[in-house]
Design a protein around this motif. Structure first.
Motif, PDB file in Angstrom:
ATOM      1  N   PHE A 100      44.317 -39.627  -7.598  1.00  0.00           N
ATOM      2  CA  PHE A 100      43.281 -40.562  -8.033  1.00  0.00           C
ATOM      3  C   PHE A 100      42.440 -41.023  -6.846  1.00  0.00           C
ATOM      4  CE2 PHE A 100      41.360 -44.543  -9.198  1.00  0.00           C
ATOM      5  CZ  PHE A 100      40.933 -44.319 -10.498  1.00  0.00           C
ATOM      6  N   ALA A 101      43.086 -41.338  -5.722  1.00  0.00           N
ATOM      7  CA  ALA A 101      42.355 -41.786  -4.541  1.00  0.00           C
ATOM      8  C   ALA A 101      41.398 -40.703  -4.048  1.00  0.00           C
ATOM      9  CB  ALA A 101      43.327 -42.192  -3.435  1.00  0.00           C
ATOM     10  N   ASP A 102      41.850 -39.444  -4.072  1.00  0.00           N
ATOM     11  CA  ASP A 102      40.972 -38.333  -3.672  1.00  0.00           C
ATOM     12  C   ASP A 102      39.781 -38.203  -4.614  1.00  0.00           C
ATOM     13  OD1 ASP A 102      42.633 -37.753  -1.539  1.00  0.00           O
ATOM     14  OD2 ASP A 102      43.664 -36.104  -2.569  1.00  0.00           O
ATOM     15  N   GLU A 103      40.035 -38.270  -5.911  1.00  0.00           N
ATOM     16  CA  GLU A 103      38.948 -38.178  -6.905  1.00  0.00           C
ATOM     17  C   GLU A 103      37.982 -39.349  -6.753  1.00  0.00           C
ATOM     18  OE1 GLU A 103      38.271 -36.249  -9.877  1.00  0.00           O
ATOM     19  OE2 GLU A 103      39.775 -34.720  -9.470  1.00  0.00           O
ATOM     20  N   ALA A 104      38.520 -40.543  -6.560  1.00  0.00           N
ATOM     21  CA  ALA A 104      37.666 -41.721  -6.402  1.00  0.00           C
ATOM     22  C   ALA A 104      36.769 -41.566  -5.180  1.00  0.00           C
ATOM     23  CB  ALA A 104      38.533 -42.976  -6.281  1.00  0.00           C
ATOM     24  N   ARG A 105      37.341 -41.090  -4.071  1.00  0.00           N
ATOM     25  CA  ARG A 105      36.553 -40.871  -2.855  1.00  0.00           C
ATOM     26  C   ARG A 105      35.430 -39.866  -3.129  1.00  0.00           C
ATOM     27  NH1 ARG A 105      40.211 -41.499   0.292  1.00  0.00           N
ATOM     28  NH2 ARG A 105      41.340 -39.543   0.036  1.00  0.00           N
ATOM     29  N   HIS A 106      35.729 -38.824  -3.916  1.00  0.00           N
ATOM     30  CA  HIS A 106      34.723 -37.832  -4.292  1.00  0.00           C
ATOM     31  C   HIS A 106      33.579 -38.481  -5.077  1.00  0.00           C
ATOM     32  CE1 HIS A 106      33.053 -33.964  -5.395  1.00  0.00           C
ATOM     33  NE2 HIS A 106      33.069 -34.335  -6.661  1.00  0.00           N
ATOM     34  N   ALA A 124      56.901 -44.755  -4.131  1.00  0.00           N
ATOM     35  CA  ALA A 124      55.940 -45.786  -4.533  1.00  0.00           C
ATOM     36  C   ALA A 124      55.502 -45.554  -5.975  1.00  0.00           C
ATOM     37  CB  ALA A 124      54.731 -45.742  -3.609  1.00  0.00           C
ATOM     38  N   ASP A 125      55.056 -46.615  -6.601  1.00  0.00           N
ATOM     39  CA  ASP A 125      54.500 -46.504  -7.947  1.00  0.00           C
ATOM     40  C   ASP A 125      53.204 -45.708  -7.901  1.00  0.00           C
ATOM     41  OD1 ASP A 125      56.480 -48.103  -9.149  1.00  0.00           O
ATOM     42  OD2 ASP A 125      55.397 -49.938  -8.629  1.00  0.00           O
ATOM     43  N   HIS A 126      52.807 -45.194  -9.041  1.00  0.00           N
ATOM     44  CA  HIS A 126      51.508 -44.521  -9.139  1.00  0.00           C
ATOM     45  C   HIS A 126      50.470 -45.603  -9.382  1.00  0.00           C
ATOM     46  CE1 HIS A 126      53.144 -40.568  -8.812  1.00  0.00           C
ATOM     47  NE2 HIS A 126      54.073 -40.889  -9.693  1.00  0.00           N
ATOM     48  N   ALA A 127      50.108 -46.231  -8.266  1.00  0.00           N
ATOM     49  CA  ALA A 127      49.174 -47.349  -8.299  1.00  0.00           C
ATOM     50  C   ALA A 127      48.251 -47.229  -7.095  1.00  0.00           C
ATOM     51  CB  ALA A 127      49.933 -48.672  -8.256  1.00  0.00           C
ATOM     52  N   ILE A 128      47.127 -47.921  -7.182  1.00  0.00           N
ATOM     53  CA  ILE A 128      46.183 -47.965  -6.072  1.00  0.00           C
ATOM     54  C   ILE A 128      45.823 -49.408  -5.783  1.00  0.00           C
ATOM     55  CG2 ILE A 128      45.190 -45.668  -6.432  1.00  0.00           C
ATOM     56  CD1 ILE A 128      42.793 -47.253  -7.781  1.00  0.00           C
ATOM     57  N   ARG A 129      45.472 -49.654  -4.536  1.00  0.00           N
ATOM     58  CA  ARG A 129      44.977 -50.968  -4.152  1.00  0.00           C
ATOM     59  C   ARG A 129      43.469 -50.882  -4.025  1.00  0.00           C
ATOM     60  NH1 ARG A 129      46.048 -54.509   1.247  1.00  0.00           N
ATOM     61  NH2 ARG A 129      44.377 -53.201   1.992  1.00  0.00           N
ATOM     62  N   ILE A 130      42.792 -51.780  -4.697  1.00  0.00           N
ATOM     63  CA  ILE A 130      41.331 -51.822  -4.691  1.00  0.00           C
ATOM     64  C   ILE A 130      40.903 -53.055  -3.906  1.00  0.00           C
ATOM     65  CG2 ILE A 130      39.252 -51.973  -6.098  1.00  0.00           C
ATOM     66  CD1 ILE A 130      41.018 -50.914  -8.460  1.00  0.00           C
ATOM     67  N   CYS A 131      40.130 -52.851  -2.861  1.00  0.00           N
ATOM     68  CA  CYS A 131      39.585 -53.955  -2.080  1.00  0.00           C
ATOM     69  C   CYS A 131      38.443 -54.581  -2.876  1.00  0.00           C
ATOM     70  CB  CYS A 131      39.073 -53.440  -0.744  1.00  0.00           C
ATOM     71  SG  CYS A 131      38.266 -54.721   0.227  1.00  0.00           S
ATOM     72  N   LEU A 132      38.446 -55.896  -2.971  1.00  0.00           N
ATOM     73  CA  LEU A 132      37.413 -56.604  -3.728  1.00  0.00           C
ATOM     74  C   LEU A 132      36.368 -57.227  -2.810  1.00  0.00           C
ATOM     75  CD1 LEU A 132      39.681 -58.378  -6.369  1.00  0.00           C
ATOM     76  CD2 LEU A 132      38.454 -56.202  -6.573  1.00  0.00           C
ATOM     77  N   GLY A 133      36.328 -56.805  -1.576  1.00  0.00           N
ATOM     78  CA  GLY A 133      35.471 -57.480  -0.616  1.00  0.00           C
ATOM     79  C   GLY A 133      34.186 -56.809  -0.183  1.00  0.00           C
ATOM     80  N   PRO A 134      33.620 -55.862  -0.933  1.00  0.00           N
ATOM     81  CA  PRO A 134      32.320 -55.349  -0.481  1.00  0.00           C
ATOM     82  C   PRO A 134      31.325 -56.492  -0.352  1.00  0.00           C
ATOM     83  CG  PRO A 134      33.175 -53.975  -2.240  1.00  0.00           C
ATOM     84  CD  PRO A 134      34.073 -55.186  -2.133  1.00  0.00           C
ATOM     85  N   PRO A 135      30.330 -56.349   0.524  1.00  0.00           N
ATOM     86  CA  PRO A 135      29.417 -57.468   0.772  1.00  0.00           C
ATOM     87  C   PRO A 135      28.687 -57.980  -0.468  1.00  0.00           C
ATOM     88  CG  PRO A 135      29.028 -55.677   2.316  1.00  0.00           C
ATOM     89  CD  PRO A 135      30.043 -55.200   1.347  1.00  0.00           C
ATOM     90  N   GLN A 136      28.321 -57.105  -1.378  1.00  0.00           N
ATOM     91  CA  GLN A 136      27.545 -57.520  -2.552  1.00  0.00           C
ATOM     92  C   GLN A 136      28.358 -57.330  -3.822  1.00  0.00           C
ATOM     93  OE1 GLN A 136      24.519 -58.941  -2.156  1.00  0.00           O
ATOM     94  NE2 GLN A 136      24.743 -58.618   0.045  1.00  0.00           N
ATOM     95  N   ARG A 137      28.290 -58.314  -4.722  1.00  0.00           N
ATOM     96  CA  ARG A 137      29.023 -58.214  -5.987  1.00  0.00           C
ATOM     97  C   ARG A 137      28.562 -57.039  -6.829  1.00  0.00           C
ATOM     98  NH1 ARG A 137      29.013 -64.036  -8.675  1.00  0.00           N
ATOM     99  NH2 ARG A 137      29.587 -65.100  -6.770  1.00  0.00           N
ATOM    100  N   ASP A 138      27.262 -56.741  -6.818  1.00  0.00           N
ATOM    101  CA  ASP A 138      26.785 -55.628  -7.642  1.00  0.00           C
ATOM    102  C   ASP A 138      27.345 -54.299  -7.148  1.00  0.00           C
ATOM    103  OD1 ASP A 138      25.185 -55.808  -5.356  1.00  0.00           O
ATOM    104  OD2 ASP A 138      23.368 -55.143  -6.375  1.00  0.00           O
ATOM    105  N   GLY A 139      27.553 -54.157  -5.842  1.00  0.00           N
ATOM    106  CA  GLY A 139      28.184 -52.952  -5.305  1.00  0.00           C
ATOM    107  C   GLY A 139      29.639 -52.852  -5.730  1.00  0.00           C
ATOM    108  N   LEU A 140      30.333 -53.977  -5.744  1.00  0.00           N
ATOM    109  CA  LEU A 140      31.711 -54.010  -6.220  1.00  0.00           C
ATOM    110  C   LEU A 140      31.764 -53.623  -7.691  1.00  0.00           C
ATOM    111  CD1 LEU A 140      34.729 -54.691  -6.055  1.00  0.00           C
ATOM    112  CD2 LEU A 140      34.108 -57.088  -6.476  1.00  0.00           C
ATOM    113  N   ALA A 141      30.886 -54.195  -8.490  1.00  0.00           N
ATOM    114  CA  ALA A 141      30.866 -53.898  -9.925  1.00  0.00           C
ATOM    115  C   ALA A 141      30.615 -52.410 -10.168  1.00  0.00           C
ATOM    116  CB  ALA A 141      29.818 -54.742 -10.640  1.00  0.00           C
ATOM    117  N   GLU A 142      29.705 -51.828  -9.426  1.00  0.00           N
ATOM    118  CA  GLU A 142      29.420 -50.402  -9.592  1.00  0.00           C
ATOM    119  C   GLU A 142      30.637 -49.567  -9.218  1.00  0.00           C
ATOM    120  OE1 GLU A 142      27.973 -46.710 -10.350  1.00  0.00           O
ATOM    121  OE2 GLU A 142      27.245 -48.642 -11.079  1.00  0.00           O
TER     122      GLU A 142
END
Length: 163
Positions: A100-106, A124-142
Protein backbone atom coordinates in the motif's frame (compact mmCIF):
# COMPACT_ATOMS: atom_id res chain seq x y z
CA UNK A 1 11.01 22.10 21.31
CA UNK A 2 9.42 19.90 18.63
CA UNK A 3 5.93 20.92 19.67
CA UNK A 4 6.54 24.64 20.06
CA UNK A 5 9.36 25.43 17.63
CA UNK A 6 11.34 22.56 16.07
CA UNK A 7 14.03 24.94 14.87
CA UNK A 8 15.06 25.76 18.44
CA UNK A 9 16.23 22.19 19.11
CA UNK A 10 16.25 22.67 22.86
CA UNK A 11 14.51 21.10 25.80
CA UNK A 12 14.28 21.57 29.54
CA UNK A 13 14.62 18.83 32.12
CA UNK A 14 13.57 19.03 35.76
CA UNK A 15 15.50 16.33 37.59
CA UNK A 16 15.28 15.49 41.29
CA UNK A 17 18.28 16.61 43.35
CA UNK A 18 19.62 13.06 43.69
CA UNK A 19 19.79 12.65 39.87
CA UNK A 20 21.24 16.02 38.88
CA UNK A 21 24.88 14.89 38.83
CA UNK A 22 23.97 11.89 36.64
CA UNK A 23 21.96 14.10 34.29
CA UNK A 24 24.76 16.68 34.07
CA UNK A 25 27.33 13.99 33.20
CA UNK A 26 25.03 12.51 30.55
CA UNK A 27 24.43 15.92 28.98
CA UNK A 28 28.13 16.77 28.91
CA UNK A 29 28.73 13.46 27.16
CA UNK A 30 26.38 14.39 24.31
CA UNK A 31 26.91 18.15 24.02
CA UNK A 32 29.00 20.83 25.67
CA UNK A 33 26.49 23.62 25.70
CA UNK A 34 23.42 25.01 24.06
CA UNK A 35 23.53 28.28 22.14
CA UNK A 36 22.73 31.14 24.55
CA UNK A 37 20.47 32.74 21.93
CA UNK A 38 18.43 29.52 21.64
CA UNK A 39 18.12 29.33 25.43
CA UNK A 40 16.98 32.96 25.58
CA UNK A 41 14.32 32.50 22.88
CA UNK A 42 12.96 29.32 24.43
CA UNK A 43 12.94 30.82 27.92
CA UNK A 44 11.07 33.92 26.76
CA UNK A 45 8.47 31.77 24.99
CA UNK A 46 7.88 29.89 28.23
CA UNK A 47 7.88 32.92 30.54
CA UNK A 48 5.66 35.20 28.43
CA UNK A 49 3.12 32.45 27.64
CA UNK A 50 3.98 32.25 23.95
CA UNK A 51 4.76 28.54 24.20
CA UNK A 52 1.30 27.84 25.67
CA UNK A 53 -0.39 29.88 22.93
CA UNK A 54 1.54 28.04 20.21
CA UNK A 55 0.76 24.67 21.80
CA UNK A 56 -2.96 25.52 22.10
CA UNK A 57 -3.14 26.61 18.45
CA UNK A 58 -1.31 23.48 17.27
CA UNK A 59 -3.63 21.23 19.29
CA UNK A 60 -6.68 22.94 17.82
CA UNK A 61 -5.32 22.54 14.29
CA UNK A 62 -4.41 18.91 14.96
CA UNK A 63 -7.97 18.21 16.14
CA UNK A 64 -9.35 19.70 12.93
CA UNK A 65 -6.98 17.54 10.87
CA UNK A 66 -7.86 14.34 12.74
CA UNK A 67 -11.56 15.04 12.13
CA UNK A 68 -10.83 15.71 8.45
CA UNK A 69 -9.06 12.36 8.14
CA UNK A 70 -11.91 10.60 9.94
CA UNK A 71 -14.44 12.16 7.56
CA UNK A 72 -12.56 11.35 4.36
CA UNK A 73 -11.57 7.84 5.45
CA UNK A 74 -14.91 7.06 7.07
CA UNK A 75 -15.69 3.35 7.03
CA UNK A 76 -12.06 2.30 7.45
CA UNK A 77 -10.40 1.40 10.74
CA UNK A 78 -8.54 4.44 12.04
CA UNK A 79 -6.81 5.14 15.33
CA UNK A 80 -5.54 8.45 16.62
CA UNK A 81 -5.58 10.60 19.70
CA UNK A 82 -7.97 13.55 19.29
CA UNK A 83 -5.12 16.04 18.79
CA UNK A 84 -2.59 13.73 17.12
CA UNK A 85 -0.23 14.78 14.36
CA UNK A 86 -0.59 11.40 12.69
CA UNK A 87 -3.28 8.76 12.32
CA UNK A 88 -3.08 4.98 11.89
CA UNK A 89 -5.07 3.27 9.14
CA UNK A 90 -5.57 -0.50 9.30
CA UNK A 91 -5.67 -1.86 5.78
CA UNK A 92 -8.44 -4.13 4.52
CA UNK A 93 -7.73 -7.37 2.64
CA UNK A 94 -5.83 -7.96 0.39
CA UNK A 95 -3.57 -5.00 1.18
CA UNK A 96 -0.17 -5.44 2.79
CA UNK A 97 1.30 -2.33 4.42
CA UNK A 98 4.44 -2.13 2.29
CA UNK A 99 2.50 -2.71 -0.92
CA UNK A 100 0.00 0.00 0.00
CA UNK A 101 2.81 2.43 0.87
CA UNK A 102 4.46 1.77 -2.51
CA UNK A 103 1.17 2.28 -4.38
CA UNK A 104 0.42 5.44 -2.40
CA UNK A 105 3.86 6.84 -3.22
CA UNK A 106 3.15 6.08 -6.91
CA UNK A 107 0.02 8.26 -6.49
CA UNK A 108 1.99 11.10 -4.89
CA UNK A 109 1.26 10.35 -1.23
CA UNK A 110 3.95 9.25 1.23
CA UNK A 111 2.80 7.07 4.13
CA UNK A 112 4.77 4.86 6.49
CA UNK A 113 4.06 1.13 6.80
CA UNK A 114 3.68 -0.18 10.35
CA UNK A 115 6.62 -2.57 10.01
CA UNK A 116 8.93 0.46 9.98
CA UNK A 117 8.12 0.79 13.68
CA UNK A 118 8.44 -2.91 14.55
CA UNK A 119 11.18 -3.88 16.96
CA UNK A 120 13.48 -6.77 16.12
CA UNK A 121 11.70 -9.63 14.38
CA UNK A 122 8.31 -8.61 15.70
CA UNK A 123 5.55 -8.79 13.10
CA UNK A 124 3.52 -5.68 12.45
CA UNK A 125 -0.12 -5.17 11.60
CA UNK A 126 -1.07 -4.36 8.03
CA UNK A 127 -1.44 -0.71 8.85
CA UNK A 128 0.07 2.59 7.77
CA UNK A 129 0.82 5.79 9.59
CA UNK A 130 -0.45 8.92 7.88
CA UNK A 131 1.15 12.24 8.79
CA UNK A 132 -1.50 14.94 9.21
CA UNK A 133 0.91 17.84 9.12
CA UNK A 134 1.23 19.07 5.54
CA UNK A 135 1.39 22.87 5.52
CA UNK A 136 -2.03 23.37 3.89
CA UNK A 137 -5.28 21.63 4.85
CA UNK A 138 -6.39 21.38 1.22
CA UNK A 139 -3.19 19.46 0.40
CA UNK A 140 -3.88 17.09 3.28
CA UNK A 141 -7.46 16.59 2.12
CA UNK A 142 -6.32 15.80 -1.41
CA UNK A 143 -3.78 13.27 -0.14
CA UNK A 144 -6.43 11.61 2.04
CA UNK A 145 -8.83 11.43 -0.93
CA UNK A 146 -6.10 9.76 -3.01
CA UNK A 147 -5.61 7.20 -0.25
CA UNK A 148 -9.36 6.55 -0.13
CA UNK A 149 -9.47 6.00 -3.91
CA UNK A 150 -6.54 3.62 -3.63
CA UNK A 151 -8.32 1.69 -0.88
CA UNK A 152 -11.48 1.49 -2.97
CA UNK A 153 -9.71 0.53 -6.21
CA UNK A 154 -7.57 -2.18 -4.60
CA UNK A 155 -4.03 -3.22 -5.47
CA UNK A 156 -2.93 -3.02 -9.07
CA UNK A 157 -1.47 -6.11 -10.72
CA UNK A 158 1.97 -4.52 -10.66
CA UNK A 159 1.90 -4.28 -6.87
CA UNK A 160 2.21 -8.02 -6.68
CA UNK A 161 4.88 -8.37 -9.35
CA UNK A 162 2.43 -9.24 -12.15
CA UNK A 163 3.29 -7.80 -15.55
Amino acid sequence: SKTVSPGLRIGYLAAPAWAQNHVNRALRGSCWMTSPLTVEIATRLIVDGGAKRILRARREEAQVRVKLAQEILQGYELRAAPAAIHIWLWLPEPWRATTFADEARHHGVNVTPADTFAIGRQTADHAIRICLGPPQRDGLAEGLRRLRRLLEDGPSGNSFGVV
